[in-house]
Design a protein around this motif. Structure first.
Motif, short mmCIF file in Angstrom:
data_model
loop_
_atom_site.label_atom_id
_atom_site.label_comp_id
_atom_site.label_asym_id
_atom_site.label_seq_id
_atom_site.Cartn_x
_atom_site.Cartn_y
_atom_site.Cartn_z
N VAL A 1 -3.47 6.66 14.79
CA VAL A 1 -4.38 7.79 14.62
C VAL A 1 -4.13 8.52 13.30
O VAL A 1 -3.04 9.06 13.08
CB VAL A 1 -4.19 8.79 15.79
N THR A 2 -5.12 8.50 12.43
CA THR A 2 -5.04 9.28 11.19
C THR A 2 -6.43 9.68 10.74
O THR A 2 -7.37 8.89 10.84
CB THR A 2 -4.34 8.49 10.05
N PRO A 3 -6.56 10.91 10.22
CA PRO A 3 -7.85 11.37 9.72
C PRO A 3 -8.16 10.82 8.32
O PRO A 3 -9.28 10.98 7.84
CB PRO A 3 -7.68 12.89 9.66
N THR A 4 -7.16 10.19 7.68
CA THR A 4 -7.32 9.78 6.29
C THR A 4 -7.96 8.39 6.22
O THR A 4 -7.35 7.40 6.62
CB THR A 4 -5.95 9.76 5.57
N ARG A 5 -9.18 8.37 5.69
CA ARG A 5 -9.94 7.12 5.70
C ARG A 5 -9.23 6.00 4.94
O ARG A 5 -9.19 4.86 5.38
CB ARG A 5 -11.33 7.38 5.11
N THR A 6 -8.64 6.34 3.78
CA THR A 6 -7.99 5.29 2.97
C THR A 6 -6.79 4.70 3.71
O THR A 6 -6.50 3.51 3.57
CB THR A 6 -7.52 5.84 1.60
N LEU A 7 -6.11 5.51 4.52
CA LEU A 7 -4.98 4.99 5.28
C LEU A 7 -5.45 4.08 6.43
O LEU A 7 -4.81 3.09 6.76
CB LEU A 7 -4.10 6.12 5.82
N ARG A 8 -6.60 4.44 7.01
CA ARG A 8 -7.16 3.56 8.04
C ARG A 8 -7.59 2.23 7.43
O ARG A 8 -7.40 1.16 8.02
CB ARG A 8 -8.35 4.22 8.74
N LEU A 9 -8.14 2.30 6.22
CA LEU A 9 -8.53 1.06 5.54
C LEU A 9 -7.31 0.19 5.22
O LEU A 9 -7.33 -1.03 5.38
CB LEU A 9 -9.31 1.37 4.26
N LEU A 10 -6.23 0.86 4.80
CA LEU A 10 -4.98 0.13 4.53
C LEU A 10 -4.49 -0.54 5.81
O LEU A 10 -4.12 -1.73 5.81
CB LEU A 10 -3.91 1.10 4.01
N ALA A 11 -4.49 0.21 6.90
CA ALA A 11 -4.03 -0.34 8.18
C ALA A 11 -4.92 -1.52 8.59
O ALA A 11 -4.43 -2.55 9.08
CB ALA A 11 -4.04 0.73 9.26
N GLN A 12 -6.21 -1.39 8.35
CA GLN A 12 -7.13 -2.47 8.71
C GLN A 12 -6.83 -3.73 7.90
O GLN A 12 -6.91 -4.84 8.42
CB GLN A 12 -8.58 -2.02 8.48
N LYS A 13 -6.43 -3.54 6.66
CA LYS A 13 -6.05 -4.70 5.82
C LYS A 13 -4.83 -5.42 6.40
O LYS A 13 -4.78 -6.65 6.43
CB LYS A 13 -5.70 -4.22 4.40
N ILE A 14 -3.86 -4.64 6.83
CA ILE A 14 -2.66 -5.23 7.44
C ILE A 14 -3.06 -6.01 8.69
O ILE A 14 -2.64 -7.16 8.89
CB ILE A 14 -1.64 -4.13 7.82
N LEU A 15 -3.91 -5.39 9.50
CA LEU A 15 -4.33 -6.06 10.75
C LEU A 15 -5.12 -7.34 10.45
O LEU A 15 -4.91 -8.37 11.09
CB LEU A 15 -5.18 -5.11 11.59
N ASP A 16 -5.99 -7.28 9.47
CA ASP A 16 -6.79 -8.46 9.11
C ASP A 16 -5.91 -9.61 8.64
O ASP A 16 -6.16 -10.77 8.95
CB ASP A 16 -7.80 -8.12 8.00
N HIS A 17 -4.87 -9.25 7.87
CA HIS A 17 -3.94 -10.28 7.38
C HIS A 17 -3.35 -11.07 8.54
O HIS A 17 -3.27 -12.30 8.50
CB HIS A 17 -2.82 -9.62 6.57
#
Lengths: 186, 186
Positions: free
Chosen positions: B48-64
């Motif tokens: 859970v984070t309100p910061t969009r760029t951090l969610r995008l970063l997390a999504q990159k990790i998950l996609d990997h």
């Protein structure tokens, strides 16, 4: 109560192809497990690797928190990391405990794998609750301690089971759970 | 058995000076807690984070790990990370659970601090063992969840105690111990 020591073993452990390797020391393993060790009254947390350059790296991390900037930035880290000692191998670890206490620790290997000669958590908890020789719990990095390490241990602890057949906890999580099962409030 | 959900909250949490901040997402928090969640049958692990760029970063990790190179390199990671979902805030997390299950989860805040209205592990364990509304456990990063989050929770879980007064477990260790206390074999 028997004294508890723990060791994070970077050699000999398996890699994913069941080859015997030396894994890298990681910053997070040192910190997380030190904080769990401090919480549960572990006497000393040994980071075990035969690689001199990795021991030097680990020593740098420890110095940063014990004497460098980190020591004033975060007192609770310093407090936890004061438990950490570096050792070449399991024999050297045992000798350091002998030197400190005059006693030979019983070796308890941990493993995520089922197999022969596993001892139940309840049984180890009783040994911890009773007084007697110290216990040294060995945790493997990578894909776990080799059979040779399990064979020389006095006890092999049963795997931590959740409610699924998934047995891939991080070593940081496994160490925390083990300490809580042995010493936590029930 | 009630379904368990967990959320790692990056805002609102305290920093070391008791200011309310947003902390960074870390790779290790996602991996470690996902593996513990998978072990103990957690339904979903929300980052859970309100910061969009951090969610995008997390999504990159998950996609990997889910679709990229990691998905073939390490199947067990992929398996654990499939539990992870990203959310803007606690309200959005609750809504996602409502959408999935048609039920409103009870919020259980965790804290390393003692205080009013703490509920014992044994009591929460009973609620988990009974059937009923799902339970959403909230973990704070940084120096912990704010009082405002504790106030809105249905329950505040008592701190994890070891055998010392040191209460600085990593959130990764705390999540692992909590899940083992609620669902582990006794």
């Amino acid at each position: 109560m028997a004294d508890i020591y723990i060791a994070l073993v970077h050699y000999p452990v398996y890699d994913r192809d069941h080859k015997v390797v030396t894994t890298s020391i990681t910053n997070m393993d040192i910190h997380d497990i030190a904080r769990s060790a401090r919480t549960y009254g572990v006497k000393r947390y040994f980071v075990v690797t035969p690689t001199r350059t990795l021991r030097l790296l680990a020593q740098k991390i420890l110095d940063h928190w014990e004497r460098g900037y980190g020591s004033t930035y975060n007192e609770t880290r310093k407090d936890a990391l004061s438990l950490v000692a570096l050792a070449d191998d399991i024999d050297a670890t045992v000798q350091m405990i002998q030197k400190d206490t005059g006693e030979t620790p019983r070796l308890v290997a941990t493993s995520a794998r089922a197999g022969a000669r596993r001892i139940a958590f309840a049984e180890i908890r009783e040994k911890v609750a009773a007084s007697g020789q110290p216990l040294l719990f060995l945790f493997g990095t990578g894909w776990g301690l080799t059979e040779a390490v399990l064979d020389r241990a006095d006890y092999i602890l049963e795997p931590i089971r959740g409610v699924t057949d998934y047995n891939h906890l991080s070593v940081r999580a496994a160490a925390a759970i083990l300490l809580d099962r042995l010493r936590g409030e029930r």
